[in-house]
Scaffold this motif. Structure first.
Motif, mmCIF file in Angstrom:
data_model
loop_
_atom_site.group_PDB
_atom_site.id
_atom_site.type_symbol
_atom_site.label_atom_id
_atom_site.label_comp_id
_atom_site.label_asym_id
_atom_site.label_seq_id
_atom_site.Cartn_x
_atom_site.Cartn_y
_atom_site.Cartn_z
ATOM 1 N N ILE A 1 0.834 -1.212 0.000
ATOM 2 C CA ILE A 1 0.000 0.000 0.000
ATOM 3 C C ILE A 1 0.859 1.249 0.000
ATOM 4 N N THR A 2 1.865 1.284 0.875
ATOM 5 C CA THR A 2 2.669 2.497 1.006
ATOM 6 C C THR A 2 3.634 2.708 -0.157
ATOM 7 N N SER A 3 3.779 1.709 -1.020
ATOM 8 C CA SER A 3 4.612 1.896 -2.201
ATOM 9 C C SER A 3 3.785 1.998 -3.486
ATOM 10 N N PHE A 4 2.472 1.840 -3.378
ATOM 11 C CA PHE A 4 1.577 1.970 -4.535
ATOM 12 C C PHE A 4 1.616 3.434 -4.979
ATOM 13 N N ALA A 5 2.007 3.684 -6.212
ATOM 14 C CA ALA A 5 2.359 5.027 -6.689
ATOM 15 C C ALA A 5 1.372 6.120 -6.280
ATOM 16 N N GLU A 6 0.097 5.940 -6.579
ATOM 17 C CA GLU A 6 -0.866 7.011 -6.286
ATOM 18 C C GLU A 6 -1.007 7.254 -4.785
ATOM 19 N N LYS B 1 1.373 6.450 -2.471
ATOM 20 C CA LYS B 1 2.685 6.839 -1.949
ATOM 21 C C LYS B 1 2.921 8.343 -2.023
ATOM 22 N N GLU B 2 2.460 8.972 -3.086
ATOM 23 C CA GLU B 2 2.723 10.410 -3.244
ATOM 24 C C GLU B 2 2.092 11.242 -2.129
ATOM 25 N N SER B 3 1.017 10.762 -1.543
ATOM 26 C CA SER B 3 0.424 11.436 -0.378
ATOM 27 C C SER B 3 0.925 10.836 0.930
ATOM 28 N N TYR B 4 1.142 9.513 0.917
ATOM 29 C CA TYR B 4 1.546 8.824 2.139
ATOM 30 C C TYR B 4 2.851 9.386 2.701
ATOM 31 N N ASP B 5 3.853 9.474 1.871
ATOM 32 C CA ASP B 5 5.186 9.874 2.350
ATOM 33 C C ASP B 5 5.173 11.217 3.082
ATOM 34 N N PRO B 6 4.648 12.295 2.486
ATOM 35 C CA PRO B 6 4.666 13.564 3.228
ATOM 36 C C PRO B 6 3.717 13.562 4.438
ATOM 37 N N GLY C 1 -9.273 2.958 0.814
ATOM 38 C CA GLY C 1 -9.254 3.057 -0.644
ATOM 39 C C GLY C 1 -7.965 3.726 -1.063
ATOM 40 N N THR C 2 -7.198 3.100 -1.933
ATOM 41 C CA THR C 2 -5.952 3.722 -2.384
ATOM 42 C C THR C 2 -6.244 4.948 -3.247
ATOM 43 N N TRP C 3 -7.493 5.115 -3.634
ATOM 44 C CA TRP C 3 -7.962 6.231 -4.444
ATOM 45 C C TRP C 3 -8.545 7.354 -3.574
#
Length: 174
Positions: free
Chosen positions: A44-49, A51-56, A85-87
């Motif tokens: 989940i935390t490496s799924f591109a869409e 990840k872009e929000s997760y990291d910050p 939801g990853t979305w």
């Protein structure tokens, strides 16, 4: 030979309803790729869409240290299911915060289950049918027997830490 055949039949029967771990699909409602069913934290935390929000959101969140000691006690013997939801914007915001709290508590990651849903908030093979999911993310706390004792749906009323303290304290008195 008979034992081998029986073993193979049992193995096949156990896998009939099994879900593909970390499954990605093209969501017809969102018209983009999403994760579905049971997932690992890493997926989940490496799924591109996501990840872009997760990291910050993970990096910038500062857990309320005054709540952590109480939370640690209330979480003893509990498991957590996160339906997300990853979305979903709320999932992208709340899940990193929740995991930062759990990491600060040194909560066992093996006691956290991640279930990703599609744009209609469904999974395959009835995986979440009994969970009564209306919004995501939903954080479901269960006891050692697997009985739900508390939940937080979508976003906290105050902060995740304060809401967790409230719902878990109420659960403890029941």
């Amino acid at each position: 030979m008979k034992n081998i055949l029986t073993g193979l039949i049992l193995l096949f029967a156990m896998n009939v309803g099994a879900q593909e771990l970390n499954k990605k699909i093209e969501d017809p409602n969102r018209h983009k790729q999403v994760m579905l069913n049971e997932c690992t934290r890493e997926a989940i935390t490496s799924f591109a869409e996501f990840k872009e929000s997760y990291d910050p959101n993970y990096a910038n969140y500062k857990p309320d240290s005054t709540s952590l000691d109480q939370l640690s006690k209330l979480l003893k013997g509990k498991k957590v299911t996160i339906v997300l939801g990853t979305w979903c914007g709320d999932s992208k915001f709340q899940v990193p915060h929740f995991l930062k709290i759990m990491d600060a508590l040194k909560f066992d990651i093996d006691k956290i289950e991640f279930i990703a849903v599609d744009g209609t908030k469904h999974c395959e093979n009835g995986l979440i049918d009994n969970l009564k999911i209306t919004n995501v993310p939903t954080f479901i706390f269960t006891d050692k027997k697997g009985t739900e004792v508390a939940r937080i749906t979508e976003r906290p009323q105050e902060t995740l830490e304060k809401d967790m303290l409230k719902v878990l304290a109420v659960a403890k008195t029941k």
